[in-house]
Design an enzyme around this catalytic site. Structure first.
Site, mmCIF file in Angstrom:
data_model
loop_
_atom_site.group_PDB
_atom_site.id
_atom_site.type_symbol
_atom_site.label_atom_id
_atom_site.label_comp_id
_atom_site.label_asym_id
_atom_site.label_seq_id
_atom_site.Cartn_x
_atom_site.Cartn_y
_atom_site.Cartn_z
ATOM 1 C CG ASN A 140 5.395 -3.486 1.838
ATOM 2 O OD1 ASN A 140 4.734 -3.602 2.868
ATOM 3 N ND2 ASN A 140 6.069 -2.387 1.552
ATOM 4 C CG ASP A 198 2.905 -0.312 1.177
ATOM 5 O OD1 ASP A 198 2.785 -1.081 2.155
ATOM 6 O OD2 ASP A 198 3.558 0.740 1.231
ATOM 7 C CD GLU A 201 2.482 -0.828 6.233
ATOM 8 O OE1 GLU A 201 1.658 -1.740 6.468
ATOM 9 O OE2 GLU A 201 3.047 -0.700 5.146
#
Length: 292
Positions: free
Chosen positions: A148, A199, A18
């Site tokens: 997100n 996301d 991430e």
């Protein structure tokens, strides 16, 4: 849907890759394995990745100056010395809640940082989205499950964010000088209409939002008003976040994860957790340094 020009940039397979961030001055890409408590550093000139062990979970990074970075961690915002790797707490965030961790974050064009928190077990409504600027921290949106897609229009007049659990992306008008919302959020993308969850996202210089679809194995392009443009097929199903890279921001790096995949599923998804590069002519842009 097309996958032309997509390849593996780094073969390190993150459990939960991430928070990719690119430093144009150093021509270096950084990202995190949140669950593995690692920060990965990849100078694009050499292609040789370095893995830095961290004492806490960290999920995102903002540039400060040539000597410091700001890490978004499970205990708060920590300054990292780029030479020694030493961490110094700058701003605690939810330290009284050990079941929480950080997630998505990005710097507004004015230098303000938006950052999200969530439960380590993704508890319903446990998280929030915060604004941090010049030493001040404010909670903008409470009761977020998985924050997100924090990103901004090039002029800073629009902010975007999503809750992956409800699979909806919102836009909100912002004060370009402070990066603070000036109106109520507007539902912009109803993510349940397409496979996968919303996301991480990034906005290019033309205002197009590029979104990684967790479980959908693709990058989707959307207009700022929520009109679907196109998709790019990706080699891993659980892609997590894109960022523009290269001296002219014309390429895109995308992180991914193998968290939650069974042995059989991971065997079928052999590139899960790796970081990819899209060798396309994007009209990208870079995030500015955060203003402390």
């Amino acid at each position: 849907m097309s996958s032309t020009g997509v390849s593996v940039l780094c073969g390190i397979a993150c459990e939960l890759g991430e928070g990719p961030a690119y430093d144009p001055a150093a021509d270096t890409l950084f990202w995190f394995d949140i669950l593995g408590r690692k920060m990965i550093e990849l100078p694009l000139a050499t292609g040789e990745a370095l893995q830095h062990d961290l004492p806490v979970m960290a999920s995102a990074l903002a540039m400060v100056d040539h000597a410091r970075q700001l890490l978004v961690t499970e205990t708060g915002l920590q300054l990292r010395d780029r030479n020694t790797g030493d961490l110094t707490m700058l701003q605690e965030v939810e330290t009284d809640r050990p079941n929480m961790r950080s997630n998505d974050a990005r710097v507004h064009p004015c230098g303000a940082l938006w950052l999200g928190t969530m439960g380590k077990a993704a508890e319903e409504g446990a998280g929030a989205i915060y604004w941090f600027y010049k030493g001040e921290l404010r909670c903008l949106y409470p009761r977020i499950t998985i924050p997100n897609s924090i990103c901004f229009s090039p002029d800073g007049a629009i902010a975007f964010f999503a809750d992956t659990r409800e699979n909806r992306l919102y836009r909100v008008a912002c004060d370009p000088e402070l990066g603070l919302p000036v109106d109520d959020p507007i539902l912009t993308i109803e993510g349940n209409e397409m496979a996968g969850g919303i996301d991480g996202s990034v906005v290019d210089a033309e205002g197009t939002l590029w979104n990684a679809r967790w479980g959908g194995g693709r990058i989707d392009a959307w207009s700022s008003s929520g009109e679907f443009i196109r998709s790019i097929d990706m080699p891993a199903s659980q892609v997590t976040c894109p960022v523009f890279i290269g001296h002219d921001a014309s390429r895109m790096a995308v992180t991914s994860a193998h968290a939650g995949l069974s042995g059989q599923a991971r065997e079928a998804d052999s590139d899960a957790g790796r970081t990819f590069v899209l060798e396309r002519s994007f009209n990208g842009r870079f995030d500015p340094p955060v203003v402390l």
